[in-house]
Structures are given as C-alpha cells and as structure tokens.
Design an enzyme around this catalytic site. Structure first.
Site: not given
Lengths: 814, 197
Positions: A143, A244
């Site tokens: 990522k 998150d």
C-alpha cells in the site's frame, strides 16, 4: 578497567572456553570467588562468543562492497518512470479486482524489494498493489500512501517505532504487516499479507466471487462480528488501536466461502481486518484518516468515527473509539444501514449529528432494507439492539469498556444468556434530552409537557407521569383552594373582629349588670368569667386565622415583588410579650427571604465598575463598561433611567451632596453631569486628555474633582462647568480622588504609588505621601478629616495622618 | 588508467610518512575496488537467482586486497609497518564510505526499514562499520593489541599468519586475541544499539 582485571577476564574467558559448555557456569562461580561483576562480565562475553562465529569474518572491503551493491540495486529498481506509472496505472476504484484487470505495464516497477504486479484497489489514503517480494519470495499487498512526506529524523523514528509495533501483531484475524518503508520520492509504503476476499458487507449480502448466494442470517452475521471483535481485542491488548475500522477494511477471505453458512465449528480465520493502526501513523503526516475534504463535504470514514474523533481531540481517543466503530459495524451488519444518515449533509451538520443525535432504531433500519418476506421471518432482538446502542453511546464512559466486553455480550445473546448491557434508563434519557435542548427547565409545566411527550414512546414511564400529572393538578387545585380560603379568611377576619368586639361589649354590659345587681353578683361573675374565656378563645382562633391569611398574603406579595408589603406582613406577627407565638416554619422562611440581599439588579450588558447611593438612600447609580449609567429605585428594584452619552467605559459615578445631580467619569475622557431625578444630561466637562477614573463632589456641592489617566486632577465649577484648576504632579494615572469633609483639601491616589494632598482652593500640592509598593487605587478621608486611608495593589491599606498641612509636611521632611 | 600496485604501494608508503596528498589519490582507488566488487556481487546475485550459481566471493575480495595492498614490493624491514598502515587506511576509507552512505540514507534518498531485521539484530548480519569503528577505538583503550588484530584482519584483510608477523606474536596468540576481541566487540555493539535494554 585496570590491566590486571582485564588480564583476569582474558585468562578466565579462555579457560572457560576450554571447558564443556555445561561446566562453565560452575567453573566461573568458583574462579570468580564471589566477584559478581567479574563473573557477569565473562558470562556475557561467553554468550557473545556463541554468536560471534561469523561476526566480522568477511573482510571490511567485502562488507562495504555488498552495501554498495545493495544501494545500486535499489536505485536501479526504483529509478525512472516508476513513480509516475504507479499513479497512472489503471485500476478499479474499490474492492478487489478480478484477475487480469489492473495489470501494470510490462516494464517491472520496483518499490524497494517489491515488484508491483497489479493494482488491487484505491482508497482515500492510497493505492494498494499486489506485489512480489524477492526475498523471501512471496506475494504481498503493498500500500502506497498518498502524499506522506516526513520532515525530520525524529518523525522518521516515530514512524518506524509505530510500524514495528504493528509488525508485532500476529493474529489470524489481522492482516499482518511485514514491512514499512519509503519509496524514492519519500512516500510511505506498507507491505502486508495479501488477502483475497470479499468486503464484509458484500459477503453478508450474499455476493461472492463465484456468484450470488443467499444473504447471511442474523446468527451468521453475529458470528462474523464476534470474529472481528476477537481480532480487535487482540490488538487492543497489545496497545494498538485501529482508529479507522469500517466494513471496507474487513475482508472475508475466499477460503472460508465454501463452508456451510450456518454450520458449526467456525474457522478461526474467517475475517481479516486490514490496515491496523495505520490511521495513527498517517495522522503524523497530517494526511489523516478522517477522510474529510476541504469543501466541508463528508467523505470516507466519517460514519464510523466516534464523537471524540470527529471533535478532533486526539488525547481522548482510546480503545473505546474502536468500540464505537464496532457498534456502527454491528448496526450496519444487521440492518445494512448506517445508524445516521450522513449522506447529504455538510461536515458541520454531520459532526453535530454524530455528537448529538441518537441512532435510528435498529429495527426500523432493518425494516427499511428488507423485503417484506424476510421481515416476517427475522426480527432483530431488542437485546442485540441494546448491545449496538451501548457501543454507540456518545460518551465513551457509557460504552463497552473494550471490544472483548462487547464480544462477551454478543456471545451471551447467542447462547441465550441475559446480556449485561441495559437500555438507557428513562431518567438518563430525560437528562440527555434536557442537556441536548438546553431548555430552561424552570417551570414545572414545561417539565410535565415534556414528560407527557415522552410518555407516548415510553410505556414504562407513563404511569409515573400520570401520577405526577395528577399530583400537579391536585396541587394546582389545592393552591386555588388556598387562595379562596385566604379570601374567605380575610372576610372571616372582619366578621370575627366584629364578633369579638361585640362579645367584649357584651362582657362589659354583663359586668355593669353584675355591679348593678349585687344580689346575683356571684352568678353574674361566674357567667362573665365563662364568657371571658370564651371571648379569649374566640380571639385566639381569630388570630390564627389572621396569621394564616397574612402568610398567604405575604407569599402573594413575594410573588408580586412587593417587598415592603411582604416585610410588613411578616413583621406584624412577631409575638408581643406574653402573647402566644403563632409562627410556623413558613414565617421563618418568609422572614429569612425578607432579610436576604434585598434584590439583585440586572440590566447592564457589561461589568459594573462603580455604584453610588443617593444621599437619601432611595436611589442608586451604577456605571458600567457598557458605557451607560443607570439610575435605580432601590425600594422597587426598578430602573428609573439609563443615562447614555459617554462613548467609553464608565469608571466612576457619584451623587452631589444634595442628591440632585449625578457626576460620571468615563474612559472617553469626559466628566458628565446629570439630573439625578430624571437622568437628563446637564453638562459635559471636557479637558482631560485621557480616561477619567474618579469623580468627587466637594461637600458643599459647588466643585467637582476628577482624577484622570492624563496624570492630573482637575477641579471644576460644578454649576458652570468651568475648569478651576489642574493639579499636576502625579507621575502616572490618577485612580482616585476625595475631598476632605471640610472641603479644604483634596487627596488623590495614583499608579505612581503615591497619595498626594492638595489645597482644594488654590490647587496647590501640600504633600506627597509615599509608602505603597504599587498603584494606589482608592483614597478616603475619615469623617473628622484627620486621617486618610489608602488602598493599594500592594495588598495593604495605609492610614495616613492628614490633620494639618504643617503636620503632614513635618512628617514628610525627615 | 589504473595505477599499478607498485604505485599504490608507493602512495601508501608516502601517506605513512606523512604525505596527506597521497591519501587523495588512494581514496578513489579503494572506491574503484568497491565498485568493481559490488558489480560482481550484483551479477552473482542475479546468477544465483537464475541458475543457482554462487561465485567464490572470497577469491574476489582477496584479489581486490592484493591489488590495493601488495606487500611483495616492500622491503622486509618495512613490511610490518606497511601492512599496519594499509589496514589503517582501509579502515579509514571504508568507515568514511559507510558513514557517508548512512548520511545519504538519512537525508532521504532512500529509507528502508525492514521490520523483521530491525527487531532481530544478530551477528549474522553485516556489521555496521561506523559503530564497529567506534567500538574498536574503545577496545584499543583496554587492549591495544587486540584492536590491532581486528584492524589488520578485518579492515586490512590480512591472514592470521600475516597478522602474527606484523604484530610479532605467535599465530595462536592472534587467534586467541581475535576470538576474545570479537566477543567483546559484539557485546559492545549490543550495548550501543540498545538491544540489551
């Protein structure tokens, strides 16, 4: 270390090495003869020896050459178009791509040790690629975070430490993070376990890579939820908060799809939570996990953010923020709806909703999302709703303490045990309602109205409300009855008084009769006594009634703010010597009210800086920083007039000795004279170059003195407004002026720490009185004019002798 | 134009006699050897990937050392002195190289943190030359000879026999010194990198 000791270390070290490993400890214990430090030193060297076999065996030239080879490989791999290609490479927006799409160009792109194969997805924070690690050779997810440049070494360190903490999370429900690094252009990247799976919500709705399936039932959804809790709880125990959490970050891996949906023996690795703890790392950069765009539109993960997160208080964010997100996820898992509708609202609205509005009832949300058929077959149990709502509490203190505690309740539910969470009590809900609406809940009626409103939705409360309402009605009726009774009592009072008068007359007549009729004197006297007793009883009864009536009237006077009447009524019942005391608690209560501060006068919009009574005590003047002077009727507590005209804060007000005029000094530098009865402006004395802090009338009312920030005191003719004298001498602002009772002298106190004494006629300085450590704020003469008191910022009050000029001068000289 | 090993020897001797200009000429030579070796390593890595072939690396390094430090042309009486100087020079140049590399990395050209590696510091990994240099200075304060053994062997690429010859001790003593010095240095590096706290 001394040479001898080092030689000793050396000798023992080599001797120990000649022994077998298991004999060494005993040998050293013996040889060191109690020298623990020596033994430890050698032991740690021996431990190193075991690891040192290959240490520095390759020559330094080789080491350096390998480092150089490594650098070259990296820079070759990452050089060139890699950076641009990563960003422009085509790829699907969300989720996982079916094999074949998102393939990158034929030229291999390397990020560090990883060759990018294809783009898997793109989110608010970055792009995810499938990549191939060279060593060990494996497929990984990589990522790359958008933006993300760290500025200094300290932050790099923090970043690394955080990444290391994340790398230590090893749980089947958490996608492992292998490595964190930075690409050539400074962007961060994370290398993580490659998970092939379906996003949680798609999965429960029946979407599969292999085609559509029946949606999961509630039990299955709850079981998946438990898996999520397990993973989160594991991370919490290791001190990592996700921050998150959202369904998009939770995948159900492909492997577990094949099994029966309701089958027992659930696999441990049924969910994979992604991006653990990355939110915090990215916050360091300011990239933020909030997903808020600048335009104020709501995007990204806001619906899963707890009130403390949207309010942006990072200090307050702990595991309970994750618990909140779990609550949203549970809600959404069950209803396929979010607890709040944030789709078409602006950011400030969304924040308000998250922080204040209660979630939609779960069953309604569930109903919205289902067709009728499934609604018939399955309903969401109230217990499950209670669990979700407890996690969604606005106040972290009221949520589950941990993901584990939440999981426990879900498990209880699944195994048909009573859950720990309780629906919020009626009392609590009312408290929240009151707090939310901030309605001044002063009047009982409003409370009742609101209680009635609640009664519609809360059956449990309705009984209590009905009782309360009856009580209120009864109380109202009783009050009306009392009022009537008071009225009647007043009438009765008159009647009874008349009756008493009458009976007293009767008694006298009887006496006269008795005196006249000596024969029947004894009988008559006995009769008279009887009648007297009766009359006395009658009077006592009358007085009781009178007292009750008066107390009622006093309460009415209180309500009408008729202070004088109230006091009169209350004081009339102080018992006379020998008389019976009628007073009950109500009298003492009312009496106390009479003797409290009489009243609080409100009306000024800013701080009140100065107040003064009129000489007759009936009026009060107040000067405020709202630039007005107000005149009050002390008895009624009512405003007589607002004196407008000054353009600056008002620092000082004073009445003339005859009470007819009022003087005020203001920050606008002016002294104004007002009619103290009507509030009309009579004159404005201009001359000061700075704020006027203090005004004072001479005892005869003919002159006015003013002290100012321009360091002077001015004397004015109070009738004509003519400036009589300017008294110069102070080194700083003059805060206070006062005339002596005989009007001959004037005292002034100043920020220059001195008090000065002036001849009020000629304006000459008589004396300077030093001694205060800081500014002098107030000066005042004693009534006999012999002493002068001064108050100062140095926390002292000083009494100064101001008897005669000579005396003062004499005191000043030595 | 690569200078001959004879010229290198002369430069080394000149440097050891205090000619600092000689160093300026020596540094590029060492760097050239580094570059040459690195290239071989890269080729070797790729070869291993493709064909599972591992080249003989020791030979490469020895060759490089021989090119840099050729003692054959040195008079016997000056031989020990020459080796010592050469080892010190290598130490200086290689540590400087490592230091500048670290600096560039910190400066942001490329920063790679391997989590698994960072969490598991071990002797198997290539030592940090800069830290090692510091530790070696510390060792010299306790035992000068042992630090020289390490300097000669590790930085100078000398064999046990050559080291023994330079230091005028027996090869057995060199081996004993070498073993204790390695343990001591490893212990010291552990302390410095904070892995024992």
């Amino acid at each position: 270390m001394t040479t001898e000791r080092w030689q000793c270390v050396e000798r023992l070290y080599h001797t120990a090495l000649e022994r077998d490993t298991d004999e060494r400890a005993a040998f050293l214990a013996d040889a060191c003869a109690g020298d623990e430090a020596l033994r430890c030193e050698i032991e740690s060297l021996l431990r190193c020896d075991a690891r040192a076999e290959n240490f520095i065996e390759a020559p330094a030239l080789e080491v350096a050459a390998r480092l150089r080879a490594e650098d070259q490989t990296q820079s070759q791999q990452a050089r060139g178009q890699a950076a641009e290609m990563i960003d422009t490479a085509p790829g699907p927006d969300v989720g996982l791509a079916p094999p074949g799409s998102g393939l990158l160009s034929a030229t291999p792109i390397f990020i560090g040790d990883y060759r990018l194969l294809r783009k898997l997805g793109e989110g608010g924070m970055g792009v995810v690629y499938e990549a191939e690690q060279q060593n060990p050779r494996r497929l990984v997810g990589l990522k790359i975070i958008r933006g993300g440049r760290l500025v200094d070494e300290y932050q790099v360190k923090l970043f690394q430490r955080e990444a290391q903490a994340l790398a230590r999370l090893k749980h089947p429900g958490i996608a492992a993070i292998y490595e964190a690094g930075r690409a050539d252009d400074g962007r961060h990247y994370f290398v993580m376990e490659l998970v092939r799976g379906i996003p949680l919500l798609d999965y429960v709705k029946g979407h599969r890579l292999t085609g559509a399936q029946a949606p999961c039932n509630i039990r299955r959804r709850l079981e998946l939820f438990l898996k999520i809790c397990e993973a989160i709880s594991y991370a919490h125990q290791r001190g990592v908060i996700h921050r998150d959490l959202k369904p998009a970050n939770i995948l159900v891996p492909e492997e577990s799809e094949g099994q029966s949906l309701d089958g027992p023996g659930l696999r441990r690795d049924e969910v994979k939570v992604l991006d653990f703890g990355l939110a915090r790392i990215m916050d360091e950069d300011g990239a933020g996990a909030s997903g808020l765009s600048q335009a104020g539109q709501v995007k990204g993960t806001l619906p899963y953010m707890s009130p403390e997160q949207v309010r942006g208080v990072p200090d307050q964010i702990d595991v309970r923020a994750d618990v909140y997100a779990l609550g949203v996820i549970l809600y959404e898992l069950l209803s396929e709806r979010l607890p709040y509708d944030l789709e078409h609202v602006t950011l400030p609205q969304a924040i308000r909703i998250i922080c204040e509005v209660a979630p939609k009832p779960l069953n309604r949300a569930w109903g919205e999302s289902r067709d009728r058929e499934s609604r018939k077959t399955e309903r969401i149990d109230r217990d499950v709703e209670t669990i979700a709502l407890k996690a969604l509490e606005k106040d972290p203190e009221r949520r589950y303490r941990s993901a584990a505690a939440m999981a426990e309740d879900v498990t209880r539910y699944l195994t048909n045990q009573p859950i720990q969470a309780r629906p919020p009590s009626a009392l609590y809900q009312i408290r929240k309602l009151v707090a939310r609406h901030k309605v001044p809940f002063a009047s009982l009626a409003t409370v009742f109205a609101l209680l009635l409103g609640f009664a519609i939705t809360m059956a449990a409360l309705s009984a209590r409300i009905a009782r309360e309402r009856d009580k209120a009605v009864a109380a109202e009726r009783a009050a009306a009855e009392q009022r009537d009774a008071a009225e009647q009592a007043r009438n009765a009072e008159r009647v009874q008084r008349a009756a008493a008068e009458q009976s007293r007359n009767d008694e006298q007549e009887q006496r006269l009769l008795a005196e006249a009729n000596l024969k029947s004197a004894e009988e008559q006297r006995a009769l008279a006594d009887k009648q007297r007793v009766r009359a006395e009883q009658q009077e006592l009864s009358n007085r009781r009634l009178l007292y009750a009536a008066h107390m009622n009237l006093a309460v009415q006077a209180l309500e009408a703010r008729d202070w004088g009447r109230m006091q009169e009524l209350v004081e009339s019942h102080v018992p006379k010597p020998g008389a019976q005391d009628m007073r009950g608690f109500e009298w003492y209560y009312l009496w106390r009210l009479c003797h409290l501060d009489r009243l609080t006068i409100r009306g000024h919009g800013e701080a009140v800086h100065s107040v003064a009574f009129s000489p007759d005590g009936k009026r009060l003047a107040s000067g405020s920083l709202d630039r007005t002077v107000k005149l009050w009727d002390v008895g009624a507590g009512q405003e007589i007039a607002t004196l407008k005209g000054h353009t600056g804060n008002i620092f000082s007000v004073t009445f003339s000795p005859d009470g007819k005029r009022l003087a005020s000094g203001s920050a606008d530098g002016a002294v104004k004279l007002w009619d103290a009865t009507t509030g009309q402006e009579l004159a404005t004395f201009k001359g000061h170059g700075d704020a006027v802090y203090s005004v004072a009338f001479s005892p005869d009312g003919k002159r006015l003195a003013s002290g100012s920030g321009d360091r002077t005191v001015k004397l004015w003719d109070a009738a004509t407004g003519q400036e009589l004298a300017t008294l110069k001498g102070h080194g700083s602002w003059v805060y206070s002026v006062a005339f002596s009772p005989d009007g001959k002298r004037l005292a002034s106190g100043s920020v220059d720490r001195t008090v000065k004494l002036w001849d009020a006629g000629a304006g000459q300085q008589l004396a300077t009185l030093k001694g205060h450590g800081t500014a002098v704020f107030s000066v005042s003469f004693s009534p006999d004019g012999k002493r002068l008191a001064s108050g100062s910022g140095d926390r002292t009050v000083r009494l100064l002798v101001a008897a005669t000029e000579q005396e003062v001068l004499a005191r000043e000289k030595p | 134009m690569t200078p001959s090993s004879q010229e290198i020897t002369q430069l080394l001797v000149a440097w050891s006699n205090g000619d600092s200009a000689a160093l300026d000429q020596l540094i590029p030579l060492v760097h050239e050897e580094l570059r040459r070796l690195a290239k071989r390593y890269m080729r070797q890595e790729r070869g291993r990937e493709r064909h599972g072939v591992t080249l003989q690396t020791t030979a490469l390094v020895n060759e490089a050392y021989l090119r840099l430090i050729d003692a054959r042309n040195v008079q016997w009486e000056g031989r020990a002195h020459f080796f010592a100087i050469a080892a010190r020079l290598m130490r200086r140049i290689l540590v400087d190289y490592a230091r500048s590399r670290n600096y560039v990395k910190r400066g942001g050209a490329a920063q790679r943190v391997s989590l698994e590696d960072a969490a598991d510091f071990s002797a198997e990994r290539a030592p940090d030359l800069v830290a090692l240099d510091d530790a070696l200075d510390a060792l010299a304060k306790i035992d000068e000879r042992k630090s020289r053994v390490v300097e000669l062997r590790f930085f100078g690429g000398l064999s046990v026999e050559e080291t023994a010859h330079v230091l005028e001790v027996s090869p057995e003593t060199v081996l004993r010194d070498w073993r204790l010095a390695k343990s001591w240095l490893l212990h010291e590096l552990d302390k410095r990198t904070g892995y024992d706290d």
